[in-house]
Design an enzyme around this catalytic site. Structure first.
Site, PDB file in Angstrom:
ATOM      1  N   LEU A  24      39.003  64.277  56.025  1.00 31.74           N
ATOM      2  CA  LEU A  24      37.861  64.053  56.673  1.00 31.74           C
ATOM      3  C   LEU A  24      38.013  62.874  58.201  1.00 31.74           C
ATOM      4  O   LEU A  24      37.618  63.211  59.053  1.00 31.74           O
ATOM      5  CB  LEU A  24      36.898  62.947  55.945  1.00 31.74           C
ATOM      6  CG  LEU A  24      36.293  63.851  54.958  1.00 31.74           C
ATOM      7  CD1 LEU A  24      35.874  63.111  53.536  1.00 31.74           C
ATOM      8  CD2 LEU A  24      34.949  64.618  55.386  1.00 31.74           C
ATOM      9  N   ASP A  43      46.717  55.478  59.858  1.00 27.51           N
ATOM     10  CA  ASP A  43      47.032  55.957  58.788  1.00 27.51           C
ATOM     11  C   ASP A  43      48.146  55.513  58.301  1.00 27.51           C
ATOM     12  O   ASP A  43      49.318  55.502  58.940  1.00 27.51           O
ATOM     13  CB  ASP A  43      47.007  57.663  58.663  1.00 27.51           C
ATOM     14  CG  ASP A  43      46.684  58.350  57.476  1.00 27.51           C
ATOM     15  OD1 ASP A  43      45.713  58.829  57.487  1.00 27.51           O
ATOM     16  OD2 ASP A  43      47.650  58.069  56.629  1.00 27.51           O
ATOM     17  N   SER A  78      48.350  49.298  56.884  1.00 29.29           N
ATOM     18  CA  SER A  78      47.362  49.732  55.713  1.00 29.29           C
ATOM     19  C   SER A  78      46.089  49.043  56.066  1.00 29.29           C
ATOM     20  O   SER A  78      46.221  47.921  56.722  1.00 29.29           O
ATOM     21  CB  SER A  78      47.946  49.010  54.457  1.00 29.29           C
ATOM     22  OG  SER A  78      46.887  48.949  53.486  1.00 29.29           O
ATOM     23  N   VAL A  79      45.041  49.593  55.743  1.00 30.99           N
ATOM     24  CA  VAL A  79      43.697  49.080  55.906  1.00 30.99           C
ATOM     25  C   VAL A  79      43.699  47.717  55.213  1.00 30.99           C
ATOM     26  O   VAL A  79      42.783  46.911  55.825  1.00 30.99           O
ATOM     27  CB  VAL A  79      42.574  49.858  55.550  1.00 30.99           C
ATOM     28  CG1 VAL A  79      42.370  51.154  56.424  1.00 30.99           C
ATOM     29  CG2 VAL A  79      42.926  50.383  54.013  1.00 30.99           C
ATOM     30  N   TYR A 167      37.881  54.080  40.775  1.00 34.47           N
ATOM     31  CA  TYR A 167      37.216  54.509  42.122  1.00 34.47           C
ATOM     32  C   TYR A 167      35.683  54.514  42.059  1.00 34.47           C
ATOM     33  O   TYR A 167      35.170  54.158  43.397  1.00 34.47           O
ATOM     34  CB  TYR A 167      37.785  55.925  41.897  1.00 34.47           C
ATOM     35  CG  TYR A 167      37.436  56.919  43.297  1.00 34.47           C
ATOM     36  CD1 TYR A 167      37.962  56.792  44.594  1.00 34.47           C
ATOM     37  CD2 TYR A 167      36.473  57.866  43.270  1.00 34.47           C
ATOM     38  CE1 TYR A 167      37.882  57.480  45.653  1.00 34.47           C
ATOM     39  CE2 TYR A 167      36.061  58.526  44.504  1.00 34.47           C
ATOM     40  CZ  TYR A 167      36.688  58.325  45.689  1.00 34.47           C
ATOM     41  OH  TYR A 167      36.342  59.038  46.760  1.00 34.47           O
ATOM     42  N   LYS A 171      33.673  52.593  44.883  1.00 35.67           N
ATOM     43  CA  LYS A 171      32.780  53.219  46.096  1.00 35.67           C
ATOM     44  C   LYS A 171      31.442  52.889  45.904  1.00 35.67           C
ATOM     45  O   LYS A 171      30.802  52.830  46.911  1.00 35.67           O
ATOM     46  CB  LYS A 171      32.862  54.752  45.547  1.00 35.67           C
ATOM     47  CG  LYS A 171      34.196  55.660  46.255  1.00 35.67           C
ATOM     48  CD  LYS A 171      34.652  55.281  47.472  1.00 35.67           C
ATOM     49  CE  LYS A 171      35.269  56.154  48.163  1.00 35.67           C
ATOM     50  NZ  LYS A 171      35.971  55.769  49.703  1.00 35.67           N
ATOM     51  N   SER A 201      39.853  68.604  50.766  1.00 39.69           N
ATOM     52  CA  SER A 201      41.138  67.759  51.229  1.00 39.69           C
ATOM     53  C   SER A 201      42.026  67.702  49.969  1.00 39.69           C
ATOM     54  O   SER A 201      41.823  68.083  48.942  1.00 39.69           O
ATOM     55  CB  SER A 201      40.838  66.351  51.688  1.00 39.69           C
ATOM     56  OG  SER A 201      40.454  65.722  50.358  1.00 39.69           O
ATOM     57  N   ARG A 202      43.276  66.949  50.246  1.00 39.11           N
ATOM     58  CA  ARG A 202      44.446  66.863  49.317  1.00 39.11           C
ATOM     59  C   ARG A 202      43.684  66.083  48.220  1.00 39.11           C
ATOM     60  O   ARG A 202      44.315  66.291  47.117  1.00 39.11           O
ATOM     61  CB  ARG A 202      45.570  66.395  49.872  1.00 39.11           C
ATOM     62  CG  ARG A 202      45.230  64.897  50.490  1.00 39.11           C
ATOM     63  CD  ARG A 202      46.704  64.235  50.920  1.00 39.11           C
ATOM     64  NE  ARG A 202      46.493  62.831  50.847  1.00 39.11           N
ATOM     65  CZ  ARG A 202      47.435  61.905  51.260  1.00 39.11           C
ATOM     66  NH1 ARG A 202      48.621  62.370  51.418  1.00 39.11           N
ATOM     67  NH2 ARG A 202      47.084  60.611  51.443  1.00 39.11           N
TER      68      ARG A 202
HETATM   69  P1  NAD Z   1      42.824  62.471  52.290  1.00 40.34           P
HETATM   70  O1  NAD Z   1      43.595  62.172  51.313  1.00 40.34           O
HETATM   71  O2  NAD Z   1      42.727  63.587  52.919  1.00 40.34           O
HETATM   72  O3  NAD Z   1      42.699  61.356  53.286  1.00 40.34           O
HETATM   73  C1  NAD Z   1      42.701  59.754  53.120  1.00 40.34           C
HETATM   74  C2  NAD Z   1      43.622  59.310  54.303  1.00 40.34           C
HETATM   75  O4  NAD Z   1      43.594  57.995  54.061  1.00 40.34           O
HETATM   76  C3  NAD Z   1      45.126  60.017  53.975  1.00 40.34           C
HETATM   77  O5  NAD Z   1      45.535  60.574  55.215  1.00 40.34           O
HETATM   78  C4  NAD Z   1      45.844  58.493  53.588  1.00 40.34           C
HETATM   79  O6  NAD Z   1      47.260  58.501  54.175  1.00 40.34           O
HETATM   80  C5  NAD Z   1      45.095  57.495  54.262  1.00 40.34           C
HETATM   81  N1  NAD Z   1      45.417  56.173  53.586  1.00 40.34           N
HETATM   82  C6  NAD Z   1      45.372  55.920  52.294  1.00 40.34           C
HETATM   83  N2  NAD Z   1      45.601  54.656  52.060  1.00 40.34           N
HETATM   84  C7  NAD Z   1      45.560  54.052  53.328  1.00 40.34           C
HETATM   85  C8  NAD Z   1      45.674  52.704  53.680  1.00 40.34           C
HETATM   86  N3  NAD Z   1      46.168  51.609  52.710  1.00 40.34           N
HETATM   87  N4  NAD Z   1      45.727  52.453  55.035  1.00 40.34           N
HETATM   88  C9  NAD Z   1      45.538  53.370  56.060  1.00 40.34           C
HETATM   89  N5  NAD Z   1      45.330  54.652  55.540  1.00 40.34           N
HETATM   90  C10 NAD Z   1      45.468  54.972  54.259  1.00 40.34           C
HETATM   91  O7  NAD Z   1      41.175  62.371  51.752  1.00 40.34           O
HETATM   92  P2  NAD Z   1      39.835  62.611  52.198  1.00 40.34           P
HETATM   93  O8  NAD Z   1      38.995  63.690  51.156  1.00 40.34           O
HETATM   94  O9  NAD Z   1      39.689  63.077  53.641  1.00 40.34           O
HETATM   95  O10 NAD Z   1      39.017  61.405  51.962  1.00 40.34           O
HETATM   96  C11 NAD Z   1      38.369  60.325  53.007  1.00 40.34           C
HETATM   97  C12 NAD Z   1      37.583  59.475  52.447  1.00 40.34           C
HETATM   98  O11 NAD Z   1      36.428  60.019  52.018  1.00 40.34           O
HETATM   99  C13 NAD Z   1      38.227  58.562  51.318  1.00 40.34           C
HETATM  100  O12 NAD Z   1      37.709  57.318  51.262  1.00 40.34           O
HETATM  101  C14 NAD Z   1      37.554  59.299  50.092  1.00 40.34           C
HETATM  102  O13 NAD Z   1      37.548  58.600  49.091  1.00 40.34           O
HETATM  103  C15 NAD Z   1      36.271  59.656  50.620  1.00 40.34           C
HETATM  104  N6  NAD Z   1      35.655  60.897  49.765  1.00 40.34           N
HETATM  105  C16 NAD Z   1      36.109  62.057  49.947  1.00 40.34           C
HETATM  106  C17 NAD Z   1      35.413  62.890  49.296  1.00 40.34           C
HETATM  107  C18 NAD Z   1      35.842  64.530  49.277  1.00 40.34           C
HETATM  108  O14 NAD Z   1      35.116  65.146  48.661  1.00 40.34           O
HETATM  109  N7  NAD Z   1      37.018  64.762  49.938  1.00 40.34           N
HETATM  110  C19 NAD Z   1      34.308  62.914  48.221  1.00 40.34           C
HETATM  111  C20 NAD Z   1      33.904  61.372  48.346  1.00 40.34           C
HETATM  112  C21 NAD Z   1      34.381  60.348  48.967  1.00 40.34           C
END
Ligand code: NAD
Length: 310
Positions: A24, A43, A78-79, A167, A171, A201-202
């Protein structure tokens, strides 16, 4: 800012997107850059369970943006080190207008199997990381009297999900954080909203059924988040659920409730509670509560009614 054809533009704006190396976040970064924003692609580049680190993920997205004619820099922190992330924006572009708190990891385990490390790491990345980045961006946004902040929540937080105690708690915590950031930022034109996405996503590979996974493109959610970050969007403190080219506002409601004693002189007993329980849990007259003043106002009304014996 809109172009003559009505396109929402972000020229002159600086956006920090955390976790923008994949999924995302990558789509948010690409779309913001395509609309003229200068983007910090943050990232850490670790695995989806929060192990390791690599510059590759952020670099690839920065290259992609530059190839498309946009402006971007990579940030590999890291965030949890939110001040360093925001500092990258200040050093590269001199300001920060938009912060999308998106970085995330999963460490799914049932409650009994969840270790302290599983709990802490998930809370650190999602909740503390979003707080630290927001805290660091806030003074810059206040000084310029403009800011747009996104928190990323999840259906797992709002509705619960087996194996995601850590989680889901983090959240839903992000909704609480968004509520307060929205209140503290309002007078300085800093608006904060939460996105509740579902996307392929992964993170969701192997969790979502294949038929859903193929349709849930992250690209379909990016325009919703990007609109929420635009200066023309005045939403503040809202939670927007979005997936598969669909979006809706989600909000909490409170029932009418029931008083739990006959008069102010009486105390509350478990028996009284049992007798009126169907009224306590009746949601037929439920309403949204906008703020704390409304919430406590209703309590004052209950006390007044008890005093007057109504
Ligand atoms: P993703 O794993 O593809 O992307 C997450 C990114 O965050 C990765 O590139 C990772 O390297 C980076 N990351 C992880 N820890 C980090 C840190 N400490 N500092 C900086 N970067 C860091 O996952 P996504 O599905 O794109 O998820 C994005 C967000 O959306 C997340 O917060 C996830 O919890 C939330 N979310 C996703 C879904 C979904 O269906 N994909 C649903 C609900 C919430």
């Amino acid at each position: 800012m809109s172009s003559p054809n009505g396109e929402l533009r972000f020229d002159g704006r600086v956006a920090v997107v955390t976790g923008a190396g994949a999924g995302l976040g990558r789509e948010y970064a690409l779309l913001l850059a395509a609309r003229g924003a200068k983007v910090v692609v943050n990232d850490l580049g670790g695995t989806h369970v929060g192990e390791g680190a690599s510059q590759r993920a952020a670099d690839i997205v920065v290259d992609e943006i530059r190839k498309n004619g946009g402006e971007a820099v990579a940030d590999y922190n890291s965030v949890i080190d939110g001040a360093k992330v925001i500092d990258s924006a200040i050093k590269a572009f001199g300001r920060v207008d938009i912060l999308i708190n998106n970085a995330g990891i999963l460490r799914d385990r049932s409650i009994v199997k969840t270790t302290d490390q599983d709990w802490d790491l998930v809370h650190d990345v999602h909740l503390k990381g979003s707080f630290k980045c927001t805290q660091a961006a806030f003074p810059h946004m206040k000084a310029q009297n403009f800011g747009r902040i996104i928190m990323t929540s999840s259906n797992s937080g709002v509705y619960g999900n087996f194996g995601q105690a850590n989680y889901s708690a983090a959240k839903l915590g992000l909704i609480g954080l968004a509520n307060t950031v929205a209140i503290e930022g309002r007078k300085n034109n800093i608006f904060c909203n939460a996105i509740i996405p579902t996307a392929a996503s992964r993170m969701t590979e192997g969790i979502l059924p294949d038929i859903l996974f193929n349709e849930l493109k992250p690209k379909l959610i990016a325009p919703v988040v990007v609109y929420l970050c635009h200066e023309s969007c005045e939403d503040n403190g809202n939670y927007i659920e979005s997936a598969a080219g669909w979006a809706t506002k989600v909000h909490t409601v409170r029932g009418k409730g029931s008083v739990l004693r006959a008069s102010l002189d009486e105390t509350v007993t478990p028996e009284f509670v049992k007798n009126v329980w169907s009224k306590v849990t009746d949601m037929s007259q439920a309403k949204h509560v906008d703020n704390m003043a409304q919430a406590t106002g209703a309590l004052l009304e209950v006390l007044e009614n008890l005093k007057s014996g109504e």
